[in-house]
Design a protein around this motif. Structure first.
Motif, PDB file in Angstrom:
ATOM      1  N   LEU A   1       0.821  -1.211   0.000  1.00 39.66           N
ATOM      2  CA  LEU A   1       0.000   0.000   0.000  1.00 39.66           C
ATOM      3  C   LEU A   1       0.850   1.255   0.000  1.00 39.66           C
ATOM      4  O   LEU A   1       0.579   2.209  -0.725  1.00 39.66           O
ATOM      5  CB  LEU A   1      -0.916  -0.005   1.239  1.00 39.66           C
ATOM      6  N   HIS A   2       1.880   1.274   0.817  1.00 40.23           N
ATOM      7  CA  HIS A   2       2.666   2.494   1.021  1.00 40.23           C
ATOM      8  C   HIS A   2       3.700   2.650  -0.092  1.00 40.23           C
ATOM      9  O   HIS A   2       4.351   1.674  -0.493  1.00 40.23           O
ATOM     10  CB  HIS A   2       3.358   2.446   2.381  1.00 40.23           C
ATOM     11  N   PRO A   3       3.903   3.857  -0.590  1.00 39.89           N
ATOM     12  CA  PRO A   3       4.822   4.080  -1.724  1.00 39.89           C
ATOM     13  C   PRO A   3       6.276   4.104  -1.282  1.00 39.89           C
ATOM     14  O   PRO A   3       6.873   5.165  -1.081  1.00 39.89           O
ATOM     15  CB  PRO A   3       4.377   5.444  -2.247  1.00 39.89           C
ATOM     16  N   PHE A   4       6.861   2.948  -1.129  1.00 38.41           N
ATOM     17  CA  PHE A   4       8.261   2.884  -0.711  1.00 38.41           C
ATOM     18  C   PHE A   4       9.148   3.599  -1.722  1.00 38.41           C
ATOM     19  O   PHE A   4       8.997   3.454  -2.933  1.00 38.41           O
ATOM     20  CB  PHE A   4       8.731   1.422  -0.588  1.00 38.41           C
TER      21      PHE A   4
ATOM     22  N   ARG B   1      -5.758  -1.628   6.300  1.00 31.43           N
ATOM     23  CA  ARG B   1      -6.713  -2.569   5.693  1.00 31.43           C
ATOM     24  C   ARG B   1      -7.898  -1.834   5.083  1.00 31.43           C
ATOM     25  O   ARG B   1      -8.348  -2.165   3.980  1.00 31.43           O
ATOM     26  CB  ARG B   1      -7.192  -3.574   6.735  1.00 31.43           C
ATOM     27  N   VAL B   2      -8.418  -0.834   5.795  1.00 27.36           N
ATOM     28  CA  VAL B   2      -9.540  -0.069   5.251  1.00 27.36           C
ATOM     29  C   VAL B   2      -9.122   0.651   3.969  1.00 27.36           C
ATOM     30  O   VAL B   2      -9.821   0.600   2.944  1.00 27.36           O
ATOM     31  CB  VAL B   2     -10.056   0.948   6.292  1.00 27.36           C
ATOM     32  N   LEU B   3      -7.971   1.315   4.008  1.00 29.05           N
ATOM     33  CA  LEU B   3      -7.513   2.049   2.827  1.00 29.05           C
ATOM     34  C   LEU B   3      -7.253   1.105   1.657  1.00 29.05           C
ATOM     35  O   LEU B   3      -7.535   1.447   0.500  1.00 29.05           O
ATOM     36  CB  LEU B   3      -6.239   2.830   3.173  1.00 29.05           C
ATOM     37  N   THR B   4      -6.724  -0.092   1.948  1.00 33.11           N
ATOM     38  CA  THR B   4      -6.473  -1.071   0.893  1.00 33.11           C
ATOM     39  C   THR B   4      -7.781  -1.558   0.283  1.00 33.11           C
ATOM     40  O   THR B   4      -7.916  -1.656  -0.954  1.00 33.11           O
ATOM     41  CB  THR B   4      -5.680  -2.264   1.455  1.00 33.11           C
TER      42      THR B   4
ATOM     43  N   SER C   1     -19.207   0.460   3.546  1.00 34.09           N
ATOM     44  CA  SER C   1     -18.711   0.365   4.919  1.00 34.09           C
ATOM     45  C   SER C   1     -19.346  -0.792   5.670  1.00 34.09           C
ATOM     46  O   SER C   1     -18.679  -1.521   6.414  1.00 34.09           O
ATOM     47  CB  SER C   1     -18.978   1.684   5.658  1.00 34.09           C
ATOM     48  N   ALA C   2     -20.644  -0.982   5.508  1.00 31.09           N
ATOM     49  CA  ALA C   2     -21.358  -2.000   6.281  1.00 31.09           C
ATOM     50  C   ALA C   2     -20.927  -3.414   5.924  1.00 31.09           C
ATOM     51  O   ALA C   2     -21.118  -4.337   6.724  1.00 31.09           O
ATOM     52  CB  ALA C   2     -22.868  -1.848   6.062  1.00 31.09           C
ATOM     53  N   ASP C   3     -20.346  -3.616   4.737  1.00 30.46           N
ATOM     54  CA  ASP C   3     -19.944  -4.958   4.310  1.00 30.46           C
ATOM     55  C   ASP C   3     -18.450  -5.210   4.494  1.00 30.46           C
ATOM     56  O   ASP C   3     -17.958  -6.280   4.122  1.00 30.46           O
ATOM     57  CB  ASP C   3     -20.296  -5.157   2.824  1.00 30.46           C
ATOM     58  N   SER C   4     -17.736  -4.255   5.029  1.00 27.36           N
ATOM     59  CA  SER C   4     -16.275  -4.348   5.106  1.00 27.36           C
ATOM     60  C   SER C   4     -15.811  -4.944   6.431  1.00 27.36           C
ATOM     61  O   SER C   4     -16.085  -4.386   7.500  1.00 27.36           O
ATOM     62  CB  SER C   4     -15.654  -2.955   4.916  1.00 27.36           C
ATOM     63  N   GLU C   5     -15.099  -6.065   6.377  1.00 31.69           N
ATOM     64  CA  GLU C   5     -14.520  -6.646   7.592  1.00 31.69           C
ATOM     65  C   GLU C   5     -13.488  -5.700   8.200  1.00 31.69           C
ATOM     66  O   GLU C   5     -13.362  -5.603   9.424  1.00 31.69           O
ATOM     67  CB  GLU C   5     -13.874  -7.996   7.271  1.00 31.69           C
ATOM     68  N   ALA C   6     -12.751  -5.020   7.346  1.00 32.58           N
ATOM     69  CA  ALA C   6     -11.746  -4.083   7.854  1.00 32.58           C
ATOM     70  C   ALA C   6     -12.411  -2.926   8.593  1.00 32.58           C
ATOM     71  O   ALA C   6     -11.932  -2.485   9.647  1.00 32.58           O
ATOM     72  CB  ALA C   6     -10.898  -3.549   6.691  1.00 32.58           C
TER      73      ALA C   6
ATOM     74  N   ALA D   1     -16.229   8.375   3.137  1.00 29.09           N
ATOM     75  CA  ALA D   1     -15.244   9.456   3.337  1.00 29.09           C
ATOM     76  C   ALA D   1     -14.891   9.598   4.809  1.00 29.09           C
ATOM     77  O   ALA D   1     -13.722   9.811   5.171  1.00 29.09           O
ATOM     78  CB  ALA D   1     -15.791  10.770   2.791  1.00 29.09           C
ATOM     79  N   SER D   2     -15.901   9.470   5.687  1.00 30.86           N
ATOM     80  CA  SER D   2     -15.644   9.558   7.120  1.00 30.86           C
ATOM     81  C   SER D   2     -14.800   8.379   7.590  1.00 30.86           C
ATOM     82  O   SER D   2     -13.894   8.536   8.419  1.00 30.86           O
ATOM     83  CB  SER D   2     -16.969   9.595   7.876  1.00 30.86           C
ATOM     84  N   LEU D   3     -15.104   7.201   7.054  1.00 31.46           N
ATOM     85  CA  LEU D   3     -14.325   6.016   7.413  1.00 31.46           C
ATOM     86  C   LEU D   3     -12.876   6.166   6.943  1.00 31.46           C
ATOM     87  O   LEU D   3     -11.939   5.760   7.635  1.00 31.46           O
ATOM     88  CB  LEU D   3     -14.960   4.762   6.797  1.00 31.46           C
ATOM     89  N   THR D   4     -12.688   6.762   5.774  1.00 31.87           N
ATOM     90  CA  THR D   4     -11.333   6.997   5.261  1.00 31.87           C
ATOM     91  C   THR D   4     -10.549   7.889   6.219  1.00 31.87           C
ATOM     92  O   THR D   4      -9.388   7.610   6.531  1.00 31.87           O
ATOM     93  CB  THR D   4     -11.389   7.663   3.876  1.00 31.87           C
ATOM     94  N   ARG D   5     -11.191   8.954   6.702  1.00 35.37           N
ATOM     95  CA  ARG D   5     -10.502   9.854   7.630  1.00 35.37           C
ATOM     96  C   ARG D   5     -10.153   9.131   8.934  1.00 35.37           C
ATOM     97  O   ARG D   5      -9.065   9.338   9.491  1.00 35.37           O
ATOM     98  CB  ARG D   5     -11.387  11.075   7.921  1.00 35.37           C
ATOM     99  N   THR D   6     -11.052   8.280   9.399  1.00 39.07           N
ATOM    100  CA  THR D   6     -10.768   7.517  10.618  1.00 39.07           C
ATOM    101  C   THR D   6      -9.600   6.574  10.398  1.00 39.07           C
ATOM    102  O   THR D   6      -8.712   6.451  11.256  1.00 39.07           O
ATOM    103  CB  THR D   6     -12.015   6.712  11.039  1.00 39.07           C
ATOM    104  N   ALA D   7      -9.591   5.900   9.242  1.00 37.21           N
ATOM    105  CA  ALA D   7      -8.499   4.960   8.934  1.00 37.21           C
ATOM    106  C   ALA D   7      -7.169   5.698   8.826  1.00 37.21           C
ATOM    107  O   ALA D   7      -6.135   5.231   9.330  1.00 37.21           O
ATOM    108  CB  ALA D   7      -8.801   4.214   7.641  1.00 37.21           C
ATOM    109  N   GLU D   8      -7.186   6.850   8.167  1.00 39.16           N
ATOM    110  CA  GLU D   8      -5.948   7.634   8.034  1.00 39.16           C
ATOM    111  C   GLU D   8      -5.457   8.112   9.393  1.00 39.16           C
ATOM    112  O   GLU D   8      -4.250   8.167   9.644  1.00 39.16           O
ATOM    113  CB  GLU D   8      -6.195   8.814   7.094  1.00 39.16           C
TER     114      GLU D   8
END
Length: 780
Positions: A216-219, A342-345, A356-361, A388-395
């Motif tokens: 995920l991360h840009p090494f 995991r969420v971002l991936t 969001s409701a179907d995501s195990e992450a 979008a809110s979940l993305t901010r929480t994951a970040e």
């Protein structure tokens, strides 16, 4: 020289090195083939040469692919697999409560590879090994062996083995689900074999499973100097059930490393796990370099109160144990990093299809943030959470985990400069191998030109030297001998540390505050601090032992302030004590090993000198090779009933005489009576006693740790030293034994043998010069 020109030169050197290393490996293989064709007497030497060729091929592969090999080492359950998953950015490795990693696994981070399509390759050698191992396991299970209850998670595997339901391992698995199943099976079967069978199947592994994955991360990777990062997921060496098997497996991975990442558990910082890891790194750090050892303290989310280890205290413990700089110690919460990643991936993989409701992450993130909510409540929260809110929480979780700074400050920097590091490491290892082979070939060639009687005479001399070395080894000091010999030094160290600590603690009492300055600065500082605290609350009773307060809160506050001032100084004292302890054990080690060396060095040099003289070979003997944090939790201040005089009002009836009648009226009279009220006593004598008891327990632990070191690790160092000397003599014994076989062949065959060795020597000498030149070019 501009960047592009430097990059071009590095690329040219890279290709030159590959060709040179290929030629050196071929020389080892030809030398092994020569011994194989000579006689059965050369079996030991042949195997040694073949084994060295395999090892050099591993280093060649790292150079060919510019693979920066970074084993990740950790005590059991420190969160190593979670950290690897967080670095990669998805659930690459399976996770469970029971131990997982038994088989070391190579994890290669690939640019542009799909995150949900990792590829696991099981080498053919491992497939054959598992076929044999499964047959042996089946026989053992049918003979009545059962798995212990503490390894009950292996029960299903046992039943499937007994019913012959396990399909043969495949060479390749693709996709997260299939990779997880295969890795779990590979690790569990090896764990089961280590528990059930006497054979060391883990030690028989010549090739590792290889897991390729996107990330995920840009090494970062520099154009000219960058390389591919290879993580090695290693087993925890402190898993006692199979520790004897795991230790050698870990050793092999460390010997191929360019960088080392040590993961430690914040919640277990007081254990011996870090010291155990440090013991195992030992000689590998000398090759890799201490600047390439990094420590990651995981689970720092457990730091919740002022009584927990602070960042500075944690860093001091790690630096003291692993001998690294402050910049080489990093703190993370790997679980948060994985949850956010995991969420971002998932969002990246699914795009507009992500819900969001179907995501195990997403569920895992909310479960971490809302531990008291049940599944239905989490579902309701998710239903109301926009992506979008979940993305901010994951970040935010990812940022709080500090995994990204670890990647940027360590992994990116290492990877962007991987090429020179990988090439230099391999060069040094190839140079050492070439020198070893040069001596072996020279001795073999010279022996082949001598009479059989001369070879047999030298073999007899070597055998005698080996027996004498074995006698010295058997006579080396025992654990009890070492502990008794250094008992006085151990006691002296502990007693001196205890005396200084007592002097600090005694500043809590009355008398030391009035005495002249001591000769111990920490005690003077503490004395001044304690006096200021006492004066602040009771200036008129500065020499009183006890101070009374009306409330428990006020009493507890002063107790904590006094104990805190003393504890801070005691921690500083113990930090210095740990430095002194390191110096002491190093000196003890040097004394003992030097003492043993003085007994055996003469015979080793005599053997080397004899071989050099008799066979005109320059044989060089091997060189000499050689916590806990203080916490305070005091009792609550004592409650005491104190008698006091209390004013109270009493109402009485008073008669008033008037001229014609008598009247009555109520009057209030103030009186005094004795009463008992609770007071809370801060007793400096009590604080002093409690601190003394806690500190003495700490000194007791340090004394026992030093005894354990002298009796344990030092004994191991002596064993390693004798192993090295024994290998030195045995190596030349094998060469001479092999040479005897040559004399059983015809004169023509002996002449051909001599010519072949001379040709190999010439080629080897040329390659040695080439490697020297390449090292100069790389260092320029």
């Amino acid at each position: 020289m501009d960047h592009s020109e430097r990059g071009g030169q590095l690329a040219d050197l890279h290709q030159d090195l590959i060709h040179a290393f290929e030629r050196v490996v071929a020389l080892f293989e030809r030398s092994a083939s020569l011994e194989r064709n000579s006689n059965h007497e050369g079996v030991a030497l042949k195997q040694k040469l073949e084994q060295k060729a395999v090892e050099l091929n591993r280093h060649l592969e790292s150079v060919r692919e510019l693979q920066l090999v970074m084993p990740i080492v950790a005590p059991m359950k420190a969160g190593k697999s979670t950290l690897i998953n967080a670095i990669v950015g998805h659930q690459l490795l399976p996770a469970r409560a029971n131990p997982m990693t038994t088989v070391p696994t190579r994890i290669i981070l690939m640019e542009g590879m799909a995150l949900d399509r990792p590829e696991l390759t099981v080498p053919d050698t491992l497939l054959r090994l598992y076929d044999t191992m499964e047959r042996k396991l089946l026989g053992r299970l049918r003979s009545g062996w059962t798995v212990d209850s503490k390894h009950s998670y292996l029960t299903d595997l046992v039943e499937r083995l007994k019913r012959r339901e396990l399909p043969r391992l495949e060479r390749r698995y693709v996709g997260t689900a299939d990779v997880h199943k295969a890795l779990a099976r590979i690790n569990d079967e090896m764990r089961l074999a280590s528990l059930a069978l006497n054979d060391d199947y883990l030690g028989y592994m010549s090739d590792l499973p290889e897991l390729r994955t996107g990330h995920l991360h840009p090494f970062a990777a520099g154009e000219a100097r960058g390389g591919r990062l290879v993580l090695i997921d290693t087993p925890g060496p402190n898993e006692h059930a199979i520790a004897a098997r795991l230790g050698p497996a870990l050793e092999r991975q460390l010997s191929d490393a360019h960088v080392l990442l040590v993961v430690l558990d914040y919640t277990q910082m007081g254990s011996d796990a870090a010291a155990d890891i440090e013991n195992r790194l030992g000689r590998h750090i000398e090759v890799i370099g201490k600047d390439r050892l990094y420590a990651v303290v995981n689970k720092v989310d457990a730091r919740k109160t002022d009584d927990d280890l602070s960042v500075d205290e944690t860093r001091r413990i790690v630096r003291s144990t692993l001998d690294v700089s402050a910049g080489q110690v990093h703190e993370v919460v790997a679980n948060w990093g994985l949850l956010g990643s995991r969420v971002l991936t998932e969002q990246r993989l699914m795009g507009d299809r992500f819900k969001s409701a179907d995501s195990e992450a997403a569920i895992a993130v909310l479960r971490e943030l809302n531990p008291l909510e049940d599944a239905s409540e989490l579902g309701e929260i998710l239903g109301d959470t926009p992506p979008a809110s979940l993305t901010r929480t994951a970040e935010r979780l990812l940022a709080k985990s500090k995994v990204v700074p670890l990647i940027e400050k360590v992994i990116d920097r290492l990877r962007s400069d991987a090429a020179p590091a990988v090439m230099k490491s391999a060069l040094l290892r190839y140079q050492a191998a070439v020198e070893e082979l040069k001596t072996s070939l020279a001795l073999g060639r010279s022996a082949a030109e001598r009479d059989v009687e001369e070879i047999e005479r030298q073999l007899a001399n070597l055998t005698g030297e080996m027996e004498e070395l074995a006698d010295h080894r058997r006579g080396r000091p025992t654990v009890v001998d070492l502990q008794e010999r250094f008992r006085l030094e151990i006691e002296g160290f502990a007693s001196n540390l205890a005396a200084n600590g007592h002097q600090i603690i005694q500043t809590v009492g009355v008398e030391p505050i009035r005495v002249e300055k001591s000769n111990f600065p920490l005690a003077d500082q503490t004395k001044s601090i304690v006096k200021k605290l006492i004066d602040a609350v009771s200036p008129s009773k500065s020499i009183s032992d006890e101070i009374e307060f009306q409330t428990l809160e006020e009493a507890a506050q002063l107790t904590d302030e006094i104990a805190g001032a003393v504890t801070a100084q005691l921690r500083e004292l113990l930090d210095q004590g740990r430095v002194d302890l390191d110096e002491l054990v190093r000196r003890i080690s040097a004394d003992i090993v030097n003492e043993q060396e003085s007994k055996v060095r003469t015979l080793i040099e005599r053997a080397a000198r004899t071989l050099s003289t008799a066979f005109d070979v320059d044989v060089k003997p091997p060189p000499l090779g050689i916590d806990k944090q203080f916490h305070v939790e005091l009792e609550d201040p004592a409650e005491r009933m104190r008698e006091r005089e209390e004013e109270y009002e009493e109402t009485r009836i008073r008669r008033i005489w008037w001229t014609l009648w008598i009247a009555k009226e109520e009057v209030t009279v103030t009186k005094i009576r004795p009463v008992e009220v609770p007071v809370y006593v801060v007793s400096r004598a009590s604080i002093e006693r409690q601190l003394q008891k806690l500190f003495d327990a700490q000194i007791h632990d340090m004394r026992n740790s030093l005894r354990a070191y002298v009796g344990g690790k030092l004994t191991g160092e002596l064993t390693s030293y004798y192993d090295g000397l024994g290998d030195f003599l045995k190596g030349y014994h094998d060469v001479l034994t092999s040479s005897l076989g040559i004399h059983q062949k015809s004169e023509e065959q002996r002449i051909d043998y001599g010519k072949t060795i001379r040709a190999l020597e010439v080629e080897l000498a040329m390659e040695a010069e080439v490697l020297d030149d390449y090292l100069c070019r790389l260092s320029a």
